[in-house]
Design a protein around this motif. Structure first.
Motif, short mmCIF file in Angstrom:
data_model
loop_
_atom_site.label_atom_id
_atom_site.label_comp_id
_atom_site.label_asym_id
_atom_site.label_seq_id
_atom_site.Cartn_x
_atom_site.Cartn_y
_atom_site.Cartn_z
N PRO A 44 0.73 -0.98 -0.16
CA PRO A 44 -0.47 -0.01 0.17
C PRO A 44 1.00 1.15 -0.29
CG PRO A 44 -0.92 -1.79 1.47
CD PRO A 44 0.56 -2.21 1.30
N HIS A 45 -0.10 2.00 -1.31
CA HIS A 45 1.29 3.33 -0.75
C HIS A 45 1.37 4.21 0.90
CE1 HIS A 45 2.72 6.77 -3.08
NE2 HIS A 45 1.86 7.96 -1.76
N THR A 46 0.44 3.93 1.74
CA THR A 46 0.54 4.74 2.17
C THR A 46 1.51 3.87 3.61
OG1 THR A 46 -0.92 3.48 3.37
CG2 THR A 46 -2.13 5.43 2.71
N ARG A 47 2.14 2.37 3.14
CA ARG A 47 2.76 2.18 3.83
C ARG A 47 4.02 2.39 3.15
NH1 ARG A 47 1.70 -2.45 7.13
NH2 ARG A 47 3.64 -1.40 7.90
N VAL A 48 4.57 2.22 2.14
CA VAL A 48 5.60 2.19 1.66
C VAL A 48 7.10 2.81 2.05
CG1 VAL A 48 5.95 3.92 -0.64
CG2 VAL A 48 6.84 1.13 -0.71
N TYR A 49 6.49 4.04 2.13
CA TYR A 49 7.62 5.12 2.89
C TYR A 49 8.16 4.67 4.33
CZ TYR A 49 6.80 8.36 -0.46
OH TYR A 49 6.54 8.68 -1.95
N ASP A 50 7.24 4.23 5.13
CA ASP A 50 7.62 3.94 6.58
C ASP A 50 8.51 2.38 6.07
OD1 ASP A 50 6.62 5.46 8.00
OD2 ASP A 50 4.89 4.77 7.96
#
Length: 340
Positions: A44-50
């Motif tokens: 998910p895009h909301t998780r990828v940076y973390d």
């Protein structure tokens, strides 16, 4: 190896499932934007940076600053070698800590015999005995279990194997120059199986399970020269001496010097090699307990269920040399080195 297996192994090294997937995706794509990683991996895009930030902290990913920011996978060999070194250091530290903790509570060393639960764990421990041996491996087990050790046995040309099993014929992979084979005779098979490496490690167990996945299975693991010396004695007097030798060693082709730690293995080899044989013996004078290394010739041997020794000519004098635990002979032999 399937991608699912790789993900599982990475998780065992401390990565989450998303981190494992992201790292594999970067290996496929090369330096990439977070949006590309999301599109390819399904993270998910909301998780990828973390996820990518966590991989960076753990050393799996380098961040290439710029617009857009790119993420680059660290060479797998580099990061895995680093993890391997860290794991080895942690294991060594834990060994020392556990031993110290045990001594603090019990005031003594760890037990000399442990129980191993599970058939697969027993196979792994048997393989370890073979891999770690430096001089000789003694094996008494049904052919069904012996075949599970095939690759480990084939890989060791530098130790002597004495193997007893319920052979009908000799498999090609057991025809090495360094292997002595015996067909089981009068000794009952259900009594025990043994895998003994030098005087350092021994594994023993009873009947094999019919279903290795469902049945509970226990074996016993020993690490004690005092105990293993008795096991080696039983191996020869109970099993080997009641079995039929069906494949002798090819002594002349064995590399010399050839080192052994068991007096009975030495005598079995000498029966095929013939006498006299130039040798060196490392041990102790029985009367004084003084360490000694002597060179000379083995000119005779005695082998009975109760006694095993060699007659050794050193500087014109004949000495009786026994194995570890000897007290009737002149020298207690700890290592026997055949020079020719």
């Amino acid at each position: 190896m399937r991608e699912e297996e790789i993900i599982e192994k990475l998780q065992r090294l401390g990565l989450t499932k998303y981190e494992s997937v992201a790292y594999i995706t970067l290996l496929k794509l090369g330096p990439s934007k977070a949006t590309d990683i999301t599109k390819e991996s399904g993270i998910p895009h909301t998780r990828v940076y973390d996820v990518l930030s966590s991989l960076h902290r753990k050393g799996f990913v380098d961040v290439m600053q710029g617009t857009p920011r790119l993420y680059k996978p660290v060479n797998p060999e580099v990061i895995l070698e680093k993890i391997k070194e860290e794991i080895i250091r942690d294991i060594d530290s834990l060994k020392g800590a556990f031993l110290e903790l045990y001594r603090e509570v019990h005031g003594e060393e760890l037990p000399e015999i442990w129980t191993i639960q599970g058939f697969d764990n027993t196979v792994e421990r048997a393989e370890y005995v073979i891999r770690s041996a430096k001089h000789e491996v003694l094996i008494n087990t049904p052919l069904e279990f012996l075949e599970l050790l095939k690759n480990e046995i084939k890989g060791r040309k530098d130790v002597i194997f004495v193997i007893i099993s319920n052979f009908r014929e000799v498999p090609d992979w057991l025809k090495g120059d360094n292997i002595i084979l015996a067909r089981s005779g009068g000794a009952p098979w259900l009594m025990a199986s043994w895998i003994i490496g030098d005087i350092d490690y021994a594994l023993f167990f009873g009947a094999l399970p019919r279903d290795t996945r469902k049945e509970k299975f226990y074996s016993f693991w020993a690490k004690s020269p005092r105990i293993i010396q008795n096991y080696m004695h039983w191996f020869y007097t109970i099993y080997f001496d009641n079995s039929e030798i069906i494949k002798p060693p090819n002594y002349e082709k064995l590399p010399k010097p050839l080192s052994l730690v068991n007096i009975r293995t030495l005598i079995v080899l000498l029966k095929f090699a013939g006498l006299p044989r130039k040798a060196e013996i490392v041990g102790r004078i029985i009367d004084t307990k003084k360490p000694v290394t002597i060179d000379g010739e083995i000119i005779d041997y005695e082998y009975t269920p109760l006694t095993a020794n060699v007659t050794f000519r050193h500087n014109g004098k004949e000495l009786k040399v026994g194995g570890i635990g000897s007290y009737f002979e002149d020298v207690e032999g700890e290592k026997f080195i055949l020079l020719e």
